[in-house]
Design a protein around this motif. Structure first.
Motif, PDB file in Angstrom:
ATOM      1  N   ARG A 108       0.834  -1.209   0.000  1.00 32.56           N
ATOM      2  CA  ARG A 108       0.000   0.000   0.000  1.00 32.56           C
ATOM      3  C   ARG A 108       0.869   1.259   0.000  1.00 32.56           C
ATOM      4  NH1 ARG A 108      -4.575   0.062   4.169  1.00 32.56           N
ATOM      5  NH2 ARG A 108      -5.650  -0.907   2.426  1.00 32.56           N
ATOM      6  N   GLU A 109       1.901   1.287   0.840  1.00 27.21           N
ATOM      7  CA  GLU A 109       2.749   2.477   0.923  1.00 27.21           C
ATOM      8  C   GLU A 109       3.462   2.751  -0.392  1.00 27.21           C
ATOM      9  OE1 GLU A 109       2.661   0.059   3.199  1.00 27.21           O
ATOM     10  OE2 GLU A 109       2.004   1.061   5.030  1.00 27.21           O
ATOM     11  N   VAL A 110       3.970   1.695  -1.020  1.00 25.71           N
ATOM     12  CA  VAL A 110       4.674   1.873  -2.296  1.00 25.71           C
ATOM     13  C   VAL A 110       3.692   2.312  -3.373  1.00 25.71           C
ATOM     14  CG1 VAL A 110       6.006   0.705  -4.086  1.00 25.71           C
ATOM     15  CG2 VAL A 110       6.506   0.260  -1.676  1.00 25.71           C
ATOM     16  N   ARG A 111       2.521   1.686  -3.414  1.00 33.21           N
ATOM     17  CA  ARG A 111       1.496   2.053  -4.407  1.00 33.21           C
ATOM     18  C   ARG A 111       1.107   3.518  -4.259  1.00 33.21           C
ATOM     19  NH1 ARG A 111      -3.768   2.782  -3.996  1.00 33.21           N
ATOM     20  NH2 ARG A 111      -3.984   1.722  -1.991  1.00 33.21           N
ATOM     21  N   ARG A 112       0.854   3.941  -3.031  1.00 34.61           N
ATOM     22  CA  ARG A 112       0.462   5.337  -2.805  1.00 34.61           C
ATOM     23  C   ARG A 112       1.605   6.296  -3.130  1.00 34.61           C
ATOM     24  NH1 ARG A 112      -2.908   4.661   2.804  1.00 34.61           N
ATOM     25  NH2 ARG A 112      -4.856   3.999   1.845  1.00 34.61           N
ATOM     26  N   ALA A 113       2.827   5.912  -2.783  1.00 35.49           N
ATOM     27  CA  ALA A 113       3.980   6.775  -3.082  1.00 35.49           C
ATOM     28  C   ALA A 113       4.129   6.978  -4.584  1.00 35.49           C
ATOM     29  CB  ALA A 113       5.257   6.164  -2.503  1.00 35.49           C
ATOM     30  N   LYS A 114       3.722   5.980  -5.361  1.00 40.74           N
ATOM     31  CA  LYS A 114       3.793   6.098  -6.814  1.00 40.74           C
ATOM     32  C   LYS A 114       2.537   6.731  -7.407  1.00 40.74           C
ATOM     33  CE  LYS A 114       7.255   2.722  -7.892  1.00 40.74           C
ATOM     34  NZ  LYS A 114       8.049   3.360  -8.909  1.00 40.74           N
ATOM     35  N   GLY A 115       1.565   7.065  -6.545  1.00 41.74           N
ATOM     36  CA  GLY A 115       0.353   7.740  -7.000  1.00 41.74           C
ATOM     37  C   GLY A 115      -0.578   6.860  -7.815  1.00 41.74           C
ATOM     38  N   LEU A 116      -0.597   5.561  -7.536  1.00 41.33           N
ATOM     39  CA  LEU A 116      -1.420   4.629  -8.306  1.00 41.33           C
ATOM     40  C   LEU A 116      -2.631   4.166  -7.501  1.00 41.33           C
ATOM     41  CD1 LEU A 116       1.451   2.415  -9.759  1.00 41.33           C
ATOM     42  CD2 LEU A 116       0.140   4.153 -10.978  1.00 41.33           C
ATOM     43  N   THR A 117      -3.719   3.895  -8.200  1.00 41.78           N
ATOM     44  CA  THR A 117      -4.910   3.339  -7.570  1.00 41.78           C
ATOM     45  C   THR A 117      -4.799   1.820  -7.542  1.00 41.78           C
ATOM     46  OG1 THR A 117      -6.119   3.098  -9.641  1.00 41.78           O
ATOM     47  CG2 THR A 117      -6.316   5.235  -8.486  1.00 41.78           C
ATOM     48  N   LEU A 118      -5.672   1.201  -6.754  1.00 43.09           N
ATOM     49  CA  LEU A 118      -5.719  -0.265  -6.720  1.00 43.09           C
ATOM     50  C   LEU A 118      -5.977  -0.819  -8.114  1.00 43.09           C
ATOM     51  CD1 LEU A 118      -7.833  -0.815  -3.480  1.00 43.09           C
ATOM     52  CD2 LEU A 118      -5.433  -1.405  -3.796  1.00 43.09           C
ATOM     53  N   ASP A 119      -6.903  -0.198  -8.845  1.00 43.69           N
ATOM     54  CA  ASP A 119      -7.239  -0.672 -10.186  1.00 43.69           C
ATOM     55  C   ASP A 119      -6.063  -0.542 -11.145  1.00 43.69           C
ATOM     56  OD1 ASP A 119      -9.226  -1.788 -11.992  1.00 43.69           O
ATOM     57  OD2 ASP A 119      -9.118   0.168 -13.008  1.00 43.69           O
ATOM     58  N   VAL A 131      -2.859  -0.670 -10.441  1.00 41.59           N
ATOM     59  CA  VAL A 131      -1.900  -1.735 -10.134  1.00 41.59           C
ATOM     60  C   VAL A 131      -2.429  -3.065 -10.638  1.00 41.59           C
ATOM     61  CG1 VAL A 131      -0.711  -2.989  -8.287  1.00 41.59           C
ATOM     62  CG2 VAL A 131      -0.928  -0.508  -8.167  1.00 41.59           C
ATOM     63  N   ALA A 132      -3.718  -3.312 -10.419  1.00 44.36           N
ATOM     64  CA  ALA A 132      -4.325  -4.566 -10.867  1.00 44.36           C
ATOM     65  C   ALA A 132      -4.188  -4.732 -12.377  1.00 44.36           C
ATOM     66  CB  ALA A 132      -5.795  -4.605 -10.456  1.00 44.36           C
ATOM     67  N   GLN A 133      -4.390  -3.673 -13.131  1.00 46.25           N
ATOM     68  CA  GLN A 133      -4.289  -3.743 -14.593  1.00 46.25           C
ATOM     69  C   GLN A 133      -2.853  -3.885 -15.074  1.00 46.25           C
ATOM     70  OE1 GLN A 133      -6.964  -4.240 -16.512  1.00 46.25           O
ATOM     71  NE2 GLN A 133      -7.949  -4.266 -14.498  1.00 46.25           N
ATOM     72  N   ARG A 134      -1.894  -3.401 -14.292  1.00 49.80           N
ATOM     73  CA  ARG A 134      -0.477  -3.510 -14.660  1.00 49.80           C
ATOM     74  C   ARG A 134       0.083  -4.901 -14.383  1.00 49.80           C
ATOM     75  NH1 ARG A 134       2.910   1.804 -12.856  1.00 49.80           N
ATOM     76  NH2 ARG A 134       1.845   3.321 -14.154  1.00 49.80           N
ATOM     77  N   CYS A 135      -0.610  -5.683 -13.546  1.00 44.74           N
ATOM     78  CA  CYS A 135      -0.133  -7.034 -13.240  1.00 44.74           C
ATOM     79  C   CYS A 135      -0.208  -7.906 -14.495  1.00 44.74           C
ATOM     80  CB  CYS A 135      -0.996  -7.678 -12.144  1.00 44.74           C
ATOM     81  SG  CYS A 135      -0.622  -7.087 -10.492  1.00 44.74           S
ATOM     82  N   THR A 136       0.676  -8.896 -14.554  1.00 44.85           N
ATOM     83  CA  THR A 136       0.677  -9.830 -15.663  1.00 44.85           C
ATOM     84  C   THR A 136       0.447 -11.224 -15.117  1.00 44.85           C
ATOM     85  OG1 THR A 136       2.276  -8.448 -16.812  1.00 44.85           O
ATOM     86  CG2 THR A 136       1.990 -10.678 -17.634  1.00 44.85           C
ATOM     87  N   PRO A 137      -0.677 -11.857 -15.416  1.00 44.69           N
ATOM     88  CA  PRO A 137      -1.851 -11.311 -16.097  1.00 44.69           C
ATOM     89  C   PRO A 137      -2.593 -10.350 -15.182  1.00 44.69           C
ATOM     90  CG  PRO A 137      -2.317 -13.544 -15.365  1.00 44.69           C
ATOM     91  CD  PRO A 137      -0.865 -13.277 -15.038  1.00 44.69           C
ATOM     92  N   PRO A 138      -3.441  -9.487 -15.771  1.00 43.94           N
ATOM     93  CA  PRO A 138      -4.181  -8.520 -14.957  1.00 43.94           C
ATOM     94  C   PRO A 138      -5.054  -9.222 -13.918  1.00 43.94           C
ATOM     95  CG  PRO A 138      -4.334  -7.962 -17.277  1.00 43.94           C
ATOM     96  CD  PRO A 138      -3.694  -9.319 -17.193  1.00 43.94           C
ATOM     97  N   THR A 139      -5.323  -8.518 -12.826  1.00 44.10           N
ATOM     98  CA  THR A 139      -6.164  -9.043 -11.757  1.00 44.10           C
ATOM     99  C   THR A 139      -7.199  -7.981 -11.393  1.00 44.10           C
ATOM    100  OG1 THR A 139      -6.129 -10.129  -9.594  1.00 44.10           O
ATOM    101  CG2 THR A 139      -4.576  -8.312  -9.920  1.00 44.10           C
ATOM    102  N   THR A 140      -7.804  -8.086 -10.234  1.00 43.88           N
ATOM    103  CA  THR A 140      -8.820  -7.113  -9.831  1.00 43.88           C
ATOM    104  C   THR A 140      -8.292  -6.193  -8.738  1.00 43.88           C
ATOM    105  OG1 THR A 140      -9.739  -8.514  -8.092  1.00 43.88           O
ATOM    106  CG2 THR A 140     -10.644  -8.790 -10.330  1.00 43.88           C
ATOM    107  N   ALA A 141      -8.904  -5.025  -8.637  1.00 41.48           N
ATOM    108  CA  ALA A 141      -8.546  -4.080  -7.581  1.00 41.48           C
ATOM    109  C   ALA A 141      -8.838  -4.698  -6.215  1.00 41.48           C
ATOM    110  CB  ALA A 141      -9.321  -2.777  -7.762  1.00 41.48           C
ATOM    111  N   GLN A 142      -9.908  -5.481  -6.130  1.00 42.85           N
ATOM    112  CA  GLN A 142     -10.279  -6.126  -4.871  1.00 42.85           C
ATOM    113  C   GLN A 142      -9.176  -7.082  -4.402  1.00 42.85           C
ATOM    114  OE1 GLN A 142     -13.772  -8.605  -5.105  1.00 42.85           O
ATOM    115  NE2 GLN A 142     -14.199  -8.351  -2.924  1.00 42.85           N
ATOM    116  N   THR A 143      -8.585  -7.822  -5.329  1.00 44.98           N
ATOM    117  CA  THR A 143      -7.500  -8.746  -4.971  1.00 44.98           C
ATOM    118  C   THR A 143      -6.295  -7.976  -4.461  1.00 44.98           C
ATOM    119  OG1 THR A 143      -8.245 -10.384  -6.572  1.00 44.98           O
ATOM    120  CG2 THR A 143      -5.944 -10.522  -5.863  1.00 44.98           C
ATOM    121  N   ILE A 144      -5.930  -6.891  -5.136  1.00 44.55           N
ATOM    122  CA  ILE A 144      -4.786  -6.090  -4.694  1.00 44.55           C
ATOM    123  C   ILE A 144      -5.068  -5.525  -3.308  1.00 44.55           C
ATOM    124  CG2 ILE A 144      -3.350  -4.060  -5.184  1.00 44.55           C
ATOM    125  CD1 ILE A 144      -2.896  -6.407  -7.116  1.00 44.55           C
ATOM    126  N   GLY A 145      -6.291  -5.050  -3.082  1.00 42.28           N
ATOM    127  CA  GLY A 145      -6.661  -4.517  -1.774  1.00 42.28           C
ATOM    128  C   GLY A 145      -6.543  -5.570  -0.681  1.00 42.28           C
TER     129      GLY A 145
END
Length: 187
Positions: A6-17, A19-33
């Motif tokens: 969470r801290e790294v994601r927020r420091a990079k200014g990214l939303t859960l969604d 990050v989820a879309q950048r994953c390979t393969p993509p996942t859901t925002a709920q999973t990242i949360g």
């Protein structure tokens, strides 16, 4: 395992969604949360996927007891300094294999005396990643050239050395270059 996803994601200014879309393969925002909050167990596979999506090392997402963190007291932007809305911390930089350093003995360009520039060594296949970045290039007889990589034509690299009035330099087929990735500056 306690993570800093969470801290790294927020420091990079990214939303859960995002990050989820950048994953390979993509996942859901709920999973990242769920992975961020510890509701779902973070496996090594998930850690590597999220690290790649955030463009950091997987080790940057794990809190280790012996790895010190620094509390964030304020966030500075164009409106001044404000207190963070939530508790946050940053991890001091850590050296990685393949890095070389350039120390600055006298101010030039954007650099001040006393600065340390950490550079990632790249082979010829990685030169394109360093375009429009400051690079260290080895020269014959133990010399070096440091400047902005402004172009590449075949085996020739075009660099603009630092400082006012500097002329473009062309370097033929260097065996490696080192791209500046981190500036360490004491205030």
């Amino acid at each position: 395992m306690i993570t800093a996803i969470r801290e790294v994601r927020r420091a990079k200014g990214l939303t859960l969604d995002e990050v989820a879309q950048r994953c390979t393969p993509p996942t859901t925002a709920q999973t990242i949360g769920r992975l961020e909050t510890g509701t779902r167990t973070v496996s090594v596979g998930w850690l590597n996927r999220i690290a790649a999506a955030l463009e950091v090392d997987a080790s940057d997402l794990v809190r280790l007891p012996e790895r010190p963190e620094i509390a964030v007291a304020a966030i500075l932007d164009g409106n001044g300094a404000q207190a963070p809305r939530r508790a946050a911390s940053v991890v001091p930089p850590r050296a990685a294999p393949g890095l070389v350093a350039v120390t600055v003995g006298g101010g030039i360009g954007d650099y001040r005396a006393g600065d340390a520039i950490w550079c990632e060594r790249l082979g010829p296949d990685g030169y394109a990643r360093a375009l429009n970045r400051d690079v260290l290039v080895p020269r014959p007889a133990g010399r070096f050239l440091f400047g902005r990589l402004i172009g590449r034509e075949g085996d020739k690299l075009h660099l603009l050395p630092l400082g006012a009035g500097a002329r473009q330099q062309v370097v033929n087929d260097p065996p490696w270059i080192a791209c500046a990735i981190r500036l360490i500056r004491a205030l």
